[in-house]
Design a protein around this motif. Structure first.
Motif, PDB file in Angstrom:
ATOM      1  N   TYR A   2       0.733  -1.200   0.093  1.00  0.00           N
ATOM      2  CA  TYR A   2       0.069  -0.011  -0.086  1.00  0.00           C
ATOM      3  C   TYR A   2       0.831   1.263  -0.044  1.00  0.00           C
ATOM      4  N   ASP A   3       2.087   1.326   0.376  1.00  0.00           N
ATOM      5  CA  ASP A   3       2.947   2.462   0.661  1.00  0.00           C
ATOM      6  C   ASP A   3       3.893   2.448  -0.520  1.00  0.00           C
ATOM      7  N   PRO A   4       3.742   3.302  -1.581  1.00  0.00           N
ATOM      8  CA  PRO A   4       5.056   3.339  -2.572  1.00  0.00           C
ATOM      9  C   PRO A   4       6.381   3.439  -2.005  1.00  0.00           C
ATOM     10  N   VAL A   5       6.453   4.080  -1.080  1.00  0.00           N
ATOM     11  CA  VAL A   5       8.130   4.089  -0.578  1.00  0.00           C
ATOM     12  C   VAL A   5       8.531   2.907  -0.123  1.00  0.00           C
ATOM     13  N   GLU A  16       7.132 -17.846   7.080  1.00  0.00           N
ATOM     14  CA  GLU A  16       7.914 -17.205   5.862  1.00  0.00           C
ATOM     15  C   GLU A  16       9.240 -16.527   6.532  1.00  0.00           C
ATOM     16  N   THR A  17       9.102 -16.030   7.882  1.00  0.00           N
ATOM     17  CA  THR A  17      10.109 -15.358   8.609  1.00  0.00           C
ATOM     18  C   THR A  17      10.483 -16.145   9.787  1.00  0.00           C
ATOM     19  N   TRP A  18       9.576 -16.812  10.507  1.00  0.00           N
ATOM     20  CA  TRP A  18      10.199 -17.664  11.688  1.00  0.00           C
ATOM     21  C   TRP A  18       9.270 -18.895  11.762  1.00  0.00           C
ATOM     22  N   GLU A  19      10.220 -20.069  11.731  1.00  0.00           N
ATOM     23  CA  GLU A  19       9.498 -21.479  11.790  1.00  0.00           C
ATOM     24  C   GLU A  19       8.340 -21.558  12.780  1.00  0.00           C
ATOM     25  N   GLY A  20       7.380 -22.284  12.546  1.00  0.00           N
ATOM     26  CA  GLY A  20       6.374 -22.318  13.539  1.00  0.00           C
ATOM     27  C   GLY A  20       5.433 -21.171  13.947  1.00  0.00           C
ATOM     28  N   VAL A  21       5.649 -19.905  13.345  1.00  0.00           N
ATOM     29  CA  VAL A  21       5.062 -18.947  13.629  1.00  0.00           C
ATOM     30  C   VAL A  21       4.228 -18.378  12.480  1.00  0.00           C
ATOM     31  N   ALA A  22       3.107 -17.938  12.579  1.00  0.00           N
ATOM     32  CA  ALA A  22       2.079 -17.269  11.595  1.00  0.00           C
ATOM     33  C   ALA A  22       1.489 -15.910  11.734  1.00  0.00           C
ATOM     34  N   SER A  23       1.402 -14.920  11.053  1.00  0.00           N
ATOM     35  CA  SER A  23       0.999 -13.509  11.248  1.00  0.00           C
ATOM     36  C   SER A  23       0.085 -13.205  10.291  1.00  0.00           C
ATOM     37  N   ILE A  24      -1.041 -12.396  10.620  1.00  0.00           N
ATOM     38  CA  ILE A  24      -1.864 -11.553   9.688  1.00  0.00           C
ATOM     39  C   ILE A  24      -1.807 -10.242  10.043  1.00  0.00           C
ATOM     40  N   ALA A  25      -1.871  -9.386   8.992  1.00  0.00           N
ATOM     41  CA  ALA A  25      -1.836  -7.882   9.249  1.00  0.00           C
ATOM     42  C   ALA A  25      -2.734  -7.388   8.223  1.00  0.00           C
ATOM     43  N   ALA A  26      -3.182  -5.974   8.500  1.00  0.00           N
ATOM     44  CA  ALA A  26      -3.999  -5.265   7.636  1.00  0.00           C
ATOM     45  C   ALA A  26      -3.453  -3.714   7.515  1.00  0.00           C
ATOM     46  N   PRO A  27      -3.702  -3.071   6.626  1.00  0.00           N
ATOM     47  CA  PRO A  27      -3.443  -1.519   6.587  1.00  0.00           C
ATOM     48  C   PRO A  27      -3.950  -0.519   7.369  1.00  0.00           C
ATOM     49  N   MET A  81      -3.873   7.920   3.078  1.00  0.00           N
ATOM     50  CA  MET A  81      -2.558   7.512   3.023  1.00  0.00           C
ATOM     51  C   MET A  81      -2.326   6.237   3.777  1.00  0.00           C
ATOM     52  N   PRO A  82      -1.519   5.294   3.677  1.00  0.00           N
ATOM     53  CA  PRO A  82      -1.081   4.312   4.561  1.00  0.00           C
ATOM     54  C   PRO A  82      -0.158   4.707   5.483  1.00  0.00           C
ATOM     55  N   VAL A  83      -0.281   4.733   6.845  1.00  0.00           N
ATOM     56  CA  VAL A  83       0.475   5.047   7.759  1.00  0.00           C
ATOM     57  C   VAL A  83       1.051   4.196   8.629  1.00  0.00           C
ATOM     58  N   ALA A 127     -11.136   0.323  12.022  1.00  0.00           N
ATOM     59  CA  ALA A 127     -11.382   0.982  13.283  1.00  0.00           C
ATOM     60  C   ALA A 127     -10.368   2.038  13.580  1.00  0.00           C
ATOM     61  N   VAL A 128      -9.078   1.716  13.718  1.00  0.00           N
ATOM     62  CA  VAL A 128      -8.011   2.586  13.718  1.00  0.00           C
ATOM     63  C   VAL A 128      -8.083   3.723  12.646  1.00  0.00           C
ATOM     64  N   SER A 129      -8.267   3.176  11.541  1.00  0.00           N
ATOM     65  CA  SER A 129      -8.258   4.199  10.294  1.00  0.00           C
ATOM     66  C   SER A 129      -9.407   5.184  10.572  1.00  0.00           C
ATOM     67  N   ARG A 130     -10.554   4.587  10.972  1.00  0.00           N
ATOM     68  CA  ARG A 130     -11.591   5.696  11.263  1.00  0.00           C
ATOM     69  C   ARG A 130     -11.295   6.685  12.248  1.00  0.00           C
ATOM     70  N   ASP A 131     -10.564   6.185  13.353  1.00  0.00           N
ATOM     71  CA  ASP A 131     -10.115   7.257  14.384  1.00  0.00           C
ATOM     72  C   ASP A 131      -9.343   8.358  13.748  1.00  0.00           C
ATOM     73  N   LEU A 132      -8.349   7.885  12.690  1.00  0.00           N
ATOM     74  CA  LEU A 132      -7.630   8.903  12.216  1.00  0.00           C
ATOM     75  C   LEU A 132      -8.037   9.840  11.181  1.00  0.00           C
ATOM     76  N   GLY A 133      -9.307   9.607  10.979  1.00  0.00           N
ATOM     77  CA  GLY A 133     -10.229  10.327   9.840  1.00  0.00           C
ATOM     78  C   GLY A 133     -10.484   9.862   8.455  1.00  0.00           C
ATOM     79  N   ALA A 134     -10.103   8.586   8.359  1.00  0.00           N
ATOM     80  CA  ALA A 134     -10.166   8.079   7.112  1.00  0.00           C
ATOM     81  C   ALA A 134     -11.402   7.862   6.450  1.00  0.00           C
ATOM     82  N   GLY A 135     -12.638   7.554   7.328  1.00  0.00           N
ATOM     83  CA  GLY A 135     -13.678   7.308   6.716  1.00  0.00           C
ATOM     84  C   GLY A 135     -13.760   5.887   6.777  1.00  0.00           C
ATOM     85  N   ARG A 136     -14.655   5.364   5.899  1.00  0.00           N
ATOM     86  CA  ARG A 136     -14.902   3.675   5.776  1.00  0.00           C
ATOM     87  C   ARG A 136     -14.162   3.347   4.685  1.00  0.00           C
TER      88      ARG A 136
END
Length: 254
Positions: free
Chosen positions: A147-150, A192-203, A210-212, A244-253
Motif C-alpha cells: 500500500y505504501d509506494p515508498v 516465512e520469517t520464523w519457523e512455527g510462527v504465523a501472522s496476519i496484518a492489515a493496513p 494514505m497508508p500510515v 477502526a484505527v483508520s476511522r479514528d484517524l479520519g479515514a472514513g469507511r
C-alpha cells in the motif's frame, strides 16, 4: 565519561533559540545570544541551512527554522497519534484473538514496531517495541509494501534474504504476492520469517487515505492455521481493527 560534541551542542542551542525567540533572527543576534564568534555562528547556520533545518530570508538576511524540521516533527507526531489511536483497538484485538498484537510503521527499509500488546495468557513474553522486522517476509511488511509506494520501492531494492524455505524472494513472485495482498485487503506470513510462527496484518490509513502503518497478530501456526488455512475469524478481526484505527484517524469507511 564520553564528551559531548561541541558543534552539535551549539547547533542544538541555535535551533532552540530560533524556535523560542522572534520569528527571524539575524546573525549578530544569534552569535551574541549564544556567546559565539560571528564566524563560528555563520558556519553552523550555513550547515543547518544546507540540511534544510534553517532558512534565510533573502530580503533581510535573517534566519528562521526550516521545512525539514517541520517534516521531522510531523513524522514524530504522526507516529504518536497512530499509536494513541490504536491503543484501545489493539487491546481489543488481543483479547478477541488470543494472540499478540503488533503495530508497525515504515522505518529505514524495514518495519519499526511502535506498539506491542502481549498475548493474553500467563506465558513469559518479551516486549518488542522498537524492534525491526523485514519488509518482504512479515505480514506487517508485506502490507506496507503493498500500500505504501515508498515501502514498495525499498522492499524491491533491498536484499530479500530467505529466512526459511517459504520466504518469497524472487521479485516477480513478490509483486504477485503484493497484488494478492491488495486484492484481499490483508497480508499473511506463514513460517516465512520464523519457523512455527504465523501472522496476519492489515493496513491503516489516515484522513488523506494514505497508508500510515499496519496492525497485525502473531502466534503459533497451530493456533492461527489449525487445519492448514488461516482462521477466517482472525482475518476478519485484524481487518476490523485496522478499519477502526483508520476511522479514528479520519479515514472514513474502507
Amino acid at each position: 565519561m564520553a564528551r559531548n560534541i561541541q558543534s552539535l551542542e551549539r547547533a542544538a542551542a541555535m535551533l532552540r533559540l530560533l524556535a523560542g525567540g522572534e520569528r527571524r533572527l539575524g546573525l549578530s543576534d544569534i552569535a551574541s545570544s549564544l556567546g559565539l564568534a560571528k564566524g563560528t555562528a555563520h558556519g553552523i547556520l550555513r550547515t543547518l541551512q544546507q540540511e534544510g533545518f534553517v532558512e534565510q530570508d533573502d530580503a533581510s538576511g535573517r534566519y528562521q527554522l526550516g521545512a525539514e524540521l517541520l517534516r521531522l516533527g510531523t513524522t514524530y507526531l504522526d507516529v504518536h497519534e497512530l499509536r494513541a489511536r490504536a491503543l484501545v483497538w489493539a487491546d481489543d484485538l488481543a483479547r478477541s484473538s488470543g494472540e499478540s498484537v503488533y503495530l508497525g510503521v515504515l522505518h529505514q527499509q524495514g518495519v519499526l514496531i511502535v506498539h506491542h500488546v502481549f498475548r493474553p495468557d500467563d506465558s513469559r513474553q518479551v516486549l518488542e517495541i522498537g524492534a525491526m522486522q523485514p519488509l518482504h517476509s512479515t505480514a506487517l511488511g508485506k502490507v506496507l509494501s503493498a500500500y505504501d509506494p515508498v515501502a514498495h520501492s525499498e522492499a524491491l531494492e533491498s536484499d530479500r534474504k530467505p529466512f526459511t524455505d517459504r520466504t518469497v524472494c524472487d521479485p516477480g513472485d513478490f509483486e504477485h504476492l503484493l497484488d494478492i495482498t491488495r486484492a484481499r485487503g490483508y497480508a499473511a506470513d506463514v513460517e516465512e520469517t520464523w519457523e512455527g510462527v504465523a501472522s496476519i496484518a492489515a493496513p491503516i490509513h489516515d484522513r488523506r487515505r494514505m497508508p500510515v502503518g499496519a496492525v497485525g497478530i502473531t502466534g503459533a501456526v497451530e493456533r492461527l492455521c489449525p487445519e492448514g488455512e488461516l482462521r477466517p475469524e482472525l482475518i476478519a478481526a485484524v481487518r476490523d481493527c485496522a478499519r477502526a484505527v483508520s476511522r479514528d484517524l479520519g479515514a472514513g469507511r474502507f
